[in-house]
Enzyme design. Structure first.
Site, short mmCIF file in Angstrom:
data_model
loop_
_atom_site.label_atom_id
_atom_site.label_comp_id
_atom_site.label_asym_id
_atom_site.label_seq_id
_atom_site.Cartn_x
_atom_site.Cartn_y
_atom_site.Cartn_z
N LYS A 89 0.80 -1.23 0.00
CA LYS A 89 0.00 0.00 0.00
C LYS A 89 0.84 1.29 0.00
CE LYS A 89 -3.35 -1.23 -0.63
NZ LYS A 89 -3.69 -2.08 -1.84
N HIS B 195 7.25 -6.93 -2.58
CA HIS B 195 7.04 -6.52 -1.19
C HIS B 195 8.01 -7.24 -0.24
CE1 HIS B 195 3.42 -4.41 -2.26
NE2 HIS B 195 2.66 -5.45 -2.39
N SER C 295 -4.88 2.58 4.34
CA SER C 295 -5.05 2.01 3.01
C SER C 295 -5.13 0.48 3.09
CB SER C 295 -3.87 2.43 2.13
OG SER C 295 -3.99 1.89 0.84
S1 PPS Z 1 -0.39 -3.01 -3.12
O1 PPS Z 1 -1.59 -3.85 -2.82
O2 PPS Z 1 0.59 -3.12 -2.07
O3 PPS Z 1 0.17 -3.30 -4.40
O4 PPS Z 1 -0.94 -1.51 -3.13
P1 PPS Z 1 -0.11 -0.24 -3.63
O5 PPS Z 1 -0.25 -0.12 -5.09
O6 PPS Z 1 1.27 -0.28 -3.07
O7 PPS Z 1 -0.84 0.96 -2.89
C1 PPS Z 1 -2.16 1.35 -3.19
C2 PPS Z 1 -2.31 2.78 -2.75
O8 PPS Z 1 -1.67 3.64 -3.71
C3 PPS Z 1 -2.61 4.56 -4.20
N1 PPS Z 1 -2.32 4.95 -5.59
C4 PPS Z 1 -2.21 6.23 -5.98
N2 PPS Z 1 -2.27 7.39 -5.28
C5 PPS Z 1 -2.14 8.53 -5.99
N3 PPS Z 1 -1.96 8.58 -7.32
C6 PPS Z 1 -1.89 7.45 -8.06
N4 PPS Z 1 -1.75 7.53 -9.39
C7 PPS Z 1 -2.01 6.20 -7.38
N5 PPS Z 1 -1.99 4.90 -7.78
C8 PPS Z 1 -2.18 4.16 -6.67
C9 PPS Z 1 -3.93 3.83 -4.06
O9 PPS Z 1 -5.01 4.71 -4.18
C10 PPS Z 1 -3.77 3.23 -2.69
O10 PPS Z 1 -3.85 4.18 -1.63
P2 PPS Z 1 -5.20 4.60 -0.86
O11 PPS Z 1 -4.76 5.48 0.26
O12 PPS Z 1 -5.85 3.34 -0.36
O13 PPS Z 1 -6.03 5.33 -1.87
#
Ligand code: PPS
Length: 285
Positions: free
Chosen positions: A44, A99, A129
């Site tokens: 996340k 990860h 998240s």
């Molecule tokens: S995972 O399951 O570990 O692969 O998830 P991960 O991709 O690491 O994290 C997901 C969070 O990243 C946010 N996210 C973004 N935020 C802003 N801009 C962009 N373009 C973007 N892409 C992914 C996503 O919304 C998740 O955070 P939260 O706080 O839940 O919205």
């Protein structure tokens, strides 16, 4: 439906059914090429954002070159069941995400072959998240409520284990590797300058227009509307798309809507103690 549960491998929890201990244990023997790129995150913290950005950088911002493939296939997870095949036979440059903690990494990375991009996110927002993710990911146990998840997440009783250990293990070994450290919050505040840091670290030459295109197709809104980038096509057996979405909110400071004052004080105490010797700081809101 398969039964998913956390299974330990050398002190780290994997998710049975999607990770294989045999595959993960092999990763340290992968032969690393100088052109390999590993993006490392605690869950996340911006993984799929980097999948999108890195695959766009490789095609110089031309989104039409990415629309036939999911970002999770363009930049695969190395610890997933079929990743060995995908990684070993991929054409160069091989770009992957993981990860996993430092101790599972290919030996070559520690000999300055290949490159590592570590993406960190402030752990309060990670917790929130991850809470939402646990509600809609079928491979993770649904938490009763935020308070229950707060305790579990803070202790690291989740896939990814302890956030503090993850960040510290990678960061403390950074000088062994070709290593770029970036944060989710910096990406939110100024995506262009982070993308520029990435292109210069990877020695990719993009024109200013190409850079604009990479950024344009990596915004929260455009990724959320892009079926090849928003994970909507991940099978329902893994993600229950009626209960949430991968691109959920994408902001800094959402933890303030969830943490009680008491939880925040407790978290700050743990943070101060665990991070006291670590020269890292985060943007919290
Ligand atoms: S995972 O399951 O570990 O692969 O998830 P991960 O991709 O690491 O994290 C997901 C969070 O990243 C946010 N996210 C973004 N935020 C802003 N801009 C962009 N373009 C973007 N892409 C992914 C996503 O919304 C998740 O955070 P939260 O706080 O839940 O919205």
């Amino acid at each position: 439906a398969p039964e998913y549960k956390l299974v330990p491998l050398r002190g780290f929890s994997l998710i049975s059914g999607i990770h294989s201990p045999e595959v993960v244990d092999q990763i340290q023997n992968f032969e690393i090429q100088d052109s390999d790129v590993f993006v490392i995150t605690y869950p996340k913290s911006g993984t799929i954002w980097l999948q999108q950005i890195l695959s766009l950088i490789e095609v110089k911002g031309d989104v039409t070159a990415t629309i036939n493939q999911l970002n999770s296939e363009r930049v695969p997870w190395i610890e997933l069941l079929d990743s060995r095949k995908q990684f070993v036979s991929a054409p160069s440059p091989r770009i992957c995400v993981s990860h996993l903690p430092y101790k599972f990494m290919p030996v070559g990375l520690k000999q300055k072959k290949g490159k590592v991009i570590y993406v960190a996110r402030n752990p309060k927002d990670v917790l929130v998240s991850y809470y939402h993710f646990h509600k809609y990911a079928n491979m993770l146990e649904t938490p009763k409520d935020f308070d229950t998840f707060f305790e579990k997440g803070k202790e690291g009783n989740v896939f990814g284990n302890c956030w503090f250990e993850h960040v510290k293990s990678w960061f403390s070994h950074k000088d062994e590797m070709n290593f770029l450290y970036i944060t989710y919050e910096d990406m939110i505040k100024d995506l262009r300058s982070v993308v520029e840091r990435i292109t210069s670290f990877l020695a990719r030459n993009l024109t200013s227009q190409q850079l604009n295109d990479v950024i344009e197709h990596s915004t929260f809104k455009n990724m959320k509307n892009n079926p090849q980038a928003n994970y909507q096509q991940i099978p329902v057996i893994l993600l229950n798309h009626q209960l949430g979405s991968f691109l959920r909110k994408g902001t800094v400071g959402d933890w303030k809507n969830y943490f009680t004052v008491a939880q925040n004080e407790r978290f700050d105490r743990v943070y101060q103690q665990k991070m006291k010797d670590v020269p890292l700081s985060f943007i919290w809101d």
